[in-house]
Design a protein around this motif. Structure first.
Motif, mmCIF file in Angstrom:
data_model
loop_
_atom_site.group_PDB
_atom_site.id
_atom_site.type_symbol
_atom_site.label_atom_id
_atom_site.label_comp_id
_atom_site.label_asym_id
_atom_site.label_seq_id
_atom_site.Cartn_x
_atom_site.Cartn_y
_atom_site.Cartn_z
ATOM 1 N N PRO A 163 -2.071 -18.223 -12.253
ATOM 2 C CA PRO A 163 -1.270 -17.503 -11.247
ATOM 3 C C PRO A 163 0.201 -17.916 -11.239
ATOM 4 O O PRO A 163 1.084 -17.087 -11.006
ATOM 5 N N GLU A 164 0.468 -19.194 -11.518
ATOM 6 C CA GLU A 164 1.867 -19.637 -11.542
ATOM 7 C C GLU A 164 2.639 -18.967 -12.684
ATOM 8 O O GLU A 164 3.815 -18.631 -12.549
ATOM 9 N N PHE A 165 1.950 -18.787 -13.804
ATOM 10 C CA PHE A 165 2.616 -18.139 -14.940
ATOM 11 C C PHE A 165 2.777 -16.641 -14.692
ATOM 12 O O PHE A 165 3.806 -16.057 -15.051
ATOM 13 N N LEU A 166 1.793 -16.016 -14.082
ATOM 14 C CA LEU A 166 1.920 -14.590 -13.759
ATOM 15 C C LEU A 166 3.079 -14.364 -12.797
ATOM 16 O O LEU A 166 3.765 -13.332 -12.871
ATOM 17 N N LYS A 167 3.309 -15.326 -11.899
ATOM 18 C CA LYS A 167 4.465 -15.224 -10.991
ATOM 19 C C LYS A 167 5.766 -15.287 -11.779
ATOM 20 O O LYS A 167 6.732 -14.551 -11.493
ATOM 21 N N ILE A 168 5.826 -16.138 -12.798
ATOM 22 C CA ILE A 168 7.011 -16.212 -13.652
ATOM 23 C C ILE A 168 7.211 -14.884 -14.379
ATOM 24 O O ILE A 168 8.344 -14.383 -14.497
ATOM 25 N N MET A 169 6.130 -14.274 -14.860
ATOM 26 C CA MET A 169 6.225 -12.962 -15.505
ATOM 27 C C MET A 169 6.763 -11.917 -14.525
ATOM 28 O O MET A 169 7.579 -11.060 -14.899
ATOM 29 N N ASP A 170 6.308 -11.981 -13.272
ATOM 30 C CA ASP A 170 6.804 -11.044 -12.262
ATOM 31 C C ASP A 170 8.302 -11.230 -12.031
ATOM 32 O O ASP A 170 9.045 -10.252 -11.862
ATOM 33 N N ASP A 171 8.754 -12.492 -12.001
ATOM 34 C CA ASP A 171 10.187 -12.763 -11.862
ATOM 35 C C ASP A 171 10.967 -12.167 -13.036
ATOM 36 O O ASP A 171 12.050 -11.596 -12.857
ATOM 37 N N ILE A 172 10.415 -12.321 -14.238
ATOM 38 C CA ILE A 172 11.069 -11.787 -15.431
ATOM 39 C C ILE A 172 11.189 -10.270 -15.333
ATOM 40 O O ILE A 172 12.241 -9.688 -15.641
ATOM 41 N N LYS A 173 10.120 -9.614 -14.903
ATOM 42 C CA LYS A 173 10.151 -8.154 -14.771
ATOM 43 C C LYS A 173 11.260 -7.715 -13.820
ATOM 44 O O LYS A 173 12.029 -6.792 -14.125
ATOM 45 N N LEU A 174 11.356 -8.360 -12.678
ATOM 46 C CA LEU A 174 12.403 -8.014 -11.712
ATOM 47 C C LEU A 174 13.793 -8.278 -12.292
ATOM 48 O O LEU A 174 14.727 -7.501 -12.084
ATOM 49 N N GLY A 175 13.918 -9.383 -13.031
ATOM 50 C CA GLY A 175 15.207 -9.698 -13.650
ATOM 51 C C GLY A 175 15.595 -8.681 -14.700
ATOM 52 O O GLY A 175 16.779 -8.317 -14.825
ATOM 53 N N MET A 176 14.632 -8.190 -15.462
ATOM 54 C CA MET A 176 14.921 -7.178 -16.471
ATOM 55 C C MET A 176 15.268 -5.840 -15.829
ATOM 56 O O MET A 176 16.138 -5.108 -16.328
ATOM 57 N N GLN A 177 14.600 -5.508 -14.734
ATOM 58 C CA GLN A 177 14.957 -4.279 -14.017
ATOM 59 C C GLN A 177 16.401 -4.359 -13.518
ATOM 60 O O GLN A 177 17.131 -3.360 -13.550
ATOM 61 N N TYR A 178 16.804 -5.542 -13.082
ATOM 62 C CA TYR A 178 18.202 -5.732 -12.663
ATOM 63 C C TYR A 178 19.154 -5.586 -13.847
ATOM 64 O O TYR A 178 20.163 -4.883 -13.761
ATOM 65 N N ALA A 179 18.834 -6.244 -14.970
ATOM 66 C CA ALA A 179 19.717 -6.203 -16.138
ATOM 67 C C ALA A 179 19.863 -4.787 -16.684
ATOM 68 O O ALA A 179 20.960 -4.359 -17.068
ATOM 69 N N PHE A 180 18.755 -4.043 -16.737
ATOM 70 C CA PHE A 180 18.792 -2.662 -17.223
ATOM 71 C C PHE A 180 19.287 -1.689 -16.156
ATOM 72 O O PHE A 180 19.581 -0.539 -16.472
ATOM 73 N N GLN A 181 19.305 -2.134 -14.894
ATOM 74 C CA GLN A 181 19.591 -1.259 -13.759
ATOM 75 C C GLN A 181 18.604 -0.085 -13.741
ATOM 76 O O GLN A 181 18.982 1.092 -13.827
ATOM 77 N N THR A 182 17.344 -0.442 -13.603
ATOM 78 C CA THR A 182 16.275 0.546 -13.583
ATOM 79 C C THR A 182 15.211 0.166 -12.575
ATOM 80 O O THR A 182 15.027 -1.018 -12.267
ATOM 81 N N LYS A 183 14.497 1.174 -12.088
ATOM 82 C CA LYS A 183 13.336 0.949 -11.243
ATOM 83 C C LYS A 183 12.045 1.240 -12.003
ATOM 84 O O LYS A 183 10.972 1.310 -11.392
ATOM 85 N N ASN A 184 12.156 1.404 -13.329
ATOM 86 C CA ASN A 184 10.965 1.703 -14.130
ATOM 87 C C ASN A 184 9.872 0.671 -13.905
ATOM 88 O O ASN A 184 10.113 -0.533 -14.057
ATOM 89 N N ASN A 185 8.667 1.146 -13.558
ATOM 90 C CA ASN A 185 7.552 0.234 -13.360
ATOM 91 C C ASN A 185 7.131 -0.423 -14.670
ATOM 92 O O ASN A 185 6.803 -1.616 -14.710
ATOM 93 N N LEU A 186 7.141 0.348 -15.765
ATOM 94 C CA LEU A 186 6.757 -0.197 -17.066
ATOM 95 C C LEU A 186 7.968 -0.881 -17.701
ATOM 96 O O LEU A 186 8.630 -0.342 -18.588
ATOM 97 N N THR A 187 8.244 -2.053 -17.187
ATOM 98 C CA THR A 187 9.339 -2.890 -17.678
ATOM 99 C C THR A 187 8.750 -4.265 -17.944
ATOM 100 O O THR A 187 8.128 -4.855 -17.056
ATOM 101 N N LEU A 188 8.922 -4.766 -19.152
ATOM 102 C CA LEU A 188 8.291 -6.033 -19.517
ATOM 103 C C LEU A 188 9.029 -6.670 -20.690
ATOM 104 O O LEU A 188 10.037 -6.139 -21.163
ATOM 105 N N ALA A 189 8.534 -7.802 -21.148
ATOM 106 C CA ALA A 189 9.126 -8.491 -22.293
ATOM 107 C C ALA A 189 8.109 -8.542 -23.419
ATOM 108 O O ALA A 189 6.999 -9.059 -23.245
ATOM 109 N N ILE A 190 8.479 -8.001 -24.566
ATOM 110 C CA ILE A 190 7.647 -8.079 -25.751
ATOM 111 C C ILE A 190 7.659 -9.518 -26.267
ATOM 112 O O ILE A 190 8.694 -10.182 -26.265
ATOM 113 N N SER A 191 6.509 -10.003 -26.704
ATOM 114 C CA SER A 191 6.430 -11.331 -27.324
ATOM 115 C C SER A 191 6.861 -11.200 -28.784
ATOM 116 O O SER A 191 6.046 -11.041 -29.691
#
Length: 416
Positions: A78-106
């Motif tokens: 759960p702690e790592f999933l929370k970090i992933m959630d933070d990353i998603k929000l940060g990427m939405q900010y960087a892209f300036q998007t509200k797209n739900n399907l926003t993530l980081a490819i490994s």
């Protein structure tokens, strides 16, 4: 038995690797390996500090590097999933998007390119590629490999596309996807994107954007500009180690994915699976692959630093430092490759190599004497330009001065 054999040897220090291996394998009746361990692995790594001011990667701030040394977590903890959630929000900010399907490819930025492509393009789909440098060429090559009907709108390196040119080409070829690069690092172009979304929407075409060399360094408004698919890389302005690729899909792109007639040809890049792992659907998260734990730590910190500075301030810093670099280069008598000042990419500057000067001799001198990286051209600009990167943590006035000093000394020394 092993102890008895060893005690017959007066000193362990006199035993070589072969002797120890023979004693151990004989004592325990083990098969002897035919391939010896490489000698280099018994030596410490040589990792000198260098100022990475080529087209990428850029140097990582101490805070980002420190994050990579944090304890590992499980990829479903759960702690790592929370970090992933933070990353998603940060990427939405960087892209300036509200797209739900926003993530980081490994994977690196190339993985982001391929992931975007294999999800929204099927065999036989008409794909229009705006190509004015290496990344349009690379995307076209990838698309051909998956059976797309690739059409190319080409311009010389150093020039940008207009909305009129794109509109005419879309009307002619009738593609379902149009690809363009915002920051063409092989030529130093900053492609304006305003208006392209409207053109694509009018002709029922997805707008697909590469922002690897530009995200965080120049304005980006994915939603306002009507961008349907966009990807980037962690190792440029975000100042993270290579290995993660931010990516985002609009609802229109998700609808294209959902209506595919064929399966996504890559399980690893399948957004139906990755989206679940990143919490983009209403199902419990399930295992897809082991996420790169430490790399995600660094991406989270890089995005946090971007948020703390703010996008607007980060854009301004890159613009100011690039202008300082451009002015000082021109004062030295250099000619910049991109003639139009309005479309010069702040993050990667391309400088014409003067006649009679070997670009590599200069770059090698600067690396040897200053531990500063500048790079040569790529693709159509090979042998014609130097590429100087000012990205993220490296984008400072002090580093501009260091680059100019090193370049000036290299030219004066090697011209003697």
């Amino acid at each position: 038995m092993f102890t008895q054999r060893v005690t017959k040897i007066t000193s362990w220090g006199r035993l070589g690797y072969q002797q120890l291996r023979s004693i151990f394998c004989t004592s325990f009746n083990l098969q002897t390996c035919n391939i010896d361990p490489p000698p280099g692995l018994f030596e410490p790594m040589n990792v000198p500090h260098k100022l990475l001011t080529g087209p990428g990667p850029s140097n990582s701030p101490p805070r980002v590097l420190a994050a990579s040394a944090l304890p590992l977590l499980g990829h479903m903890h759960p702690e790592f999933l929370k970090i992933m959630d933070d990353i998603k929000l940060g990427m939405q900010y960087a892209f300036q998007t509200k797209n739900n399907l926003t993530l980081a490819i490994s994977g690196t930025g190339h993985a982001g390119m391929e992931a975007a492509l294999v999800n929204i393009v099927e065999p036989g789909d008409v794909l229009l590629v705006g190509s004015n440098g290496i990344w349009g060429q690379r995307l076209a090559s990838l698309a051909e490999r998956i059976g797309a009907d690739v059409r190319v709108l080409k311009k010389p390196a150093g020039e940008v596309f207009t909305t009129q040119e794109v509109s005419q080409s879309i009307q002619e070829h009738k593609p379902c996807v149009f690809f363009i690069t915002q920051g063409e690092s092989s030529s130093g172009i900053h492609q304006p994107l305003e208006g392209f979304g409207d053109v694509c929407k009018k002709h029922d075409c997805l707008l697909f954007v590469d922002s690897v060399a530009s995200l965080g360094g120049v304005p980006m408004f994915a939603d306002d500009w009507g961008i349907d698919v966009i990807y980037s890389g962690s190792q440029k302005v975000l100042g993270c180690p290579p290995g993660t690729a931010p990516i985002s899909f609009s609802q229109k792109a998700c609808d294209k994915l959902a209506s595919r007639k064929t399966k996504v040809p890559s399980y690893y890049f399948d957004m139906n699976e990755l989206g679940n792992y990143w919490g983009a659907d209403d199902q419990p998260r399930r295992y897809h692959h082991t996420g790169p734990i430490s790399s995600f730590y660094t991406l989270r910190e890089g995005l946090a630093m971007l948020a703390e500075e703010s996008l607007e301030n980060c854009w301004t810093r890159h613009s100011k430092c690039a202008l300082q670099l451009h002015n000082q280069l021109e004062n030295m008598g250099f000619e910049l490759f991109v003639k139009d000042k309005a479309v010069r990419l702040p993050t990667v500057t391309t400088v014409k190599v003067p006649d009679g000067v070997n670009w590599k001799d200069i770059a090698d001198f600067i690396m040897k004497n200053y531990k500063i990286e500048i790079s040569g051209g790529l693709g159509d600009t090979t042998g014609k330009v130097w590429r100087i990167g000012l990205m993220g943590y490296n984008c400072t006035e002090e580093n501009v001065s260091r680059i100019i000093e090193a370049l000036n000394n290299a030219l004066s020394t090697l011209s003697k």
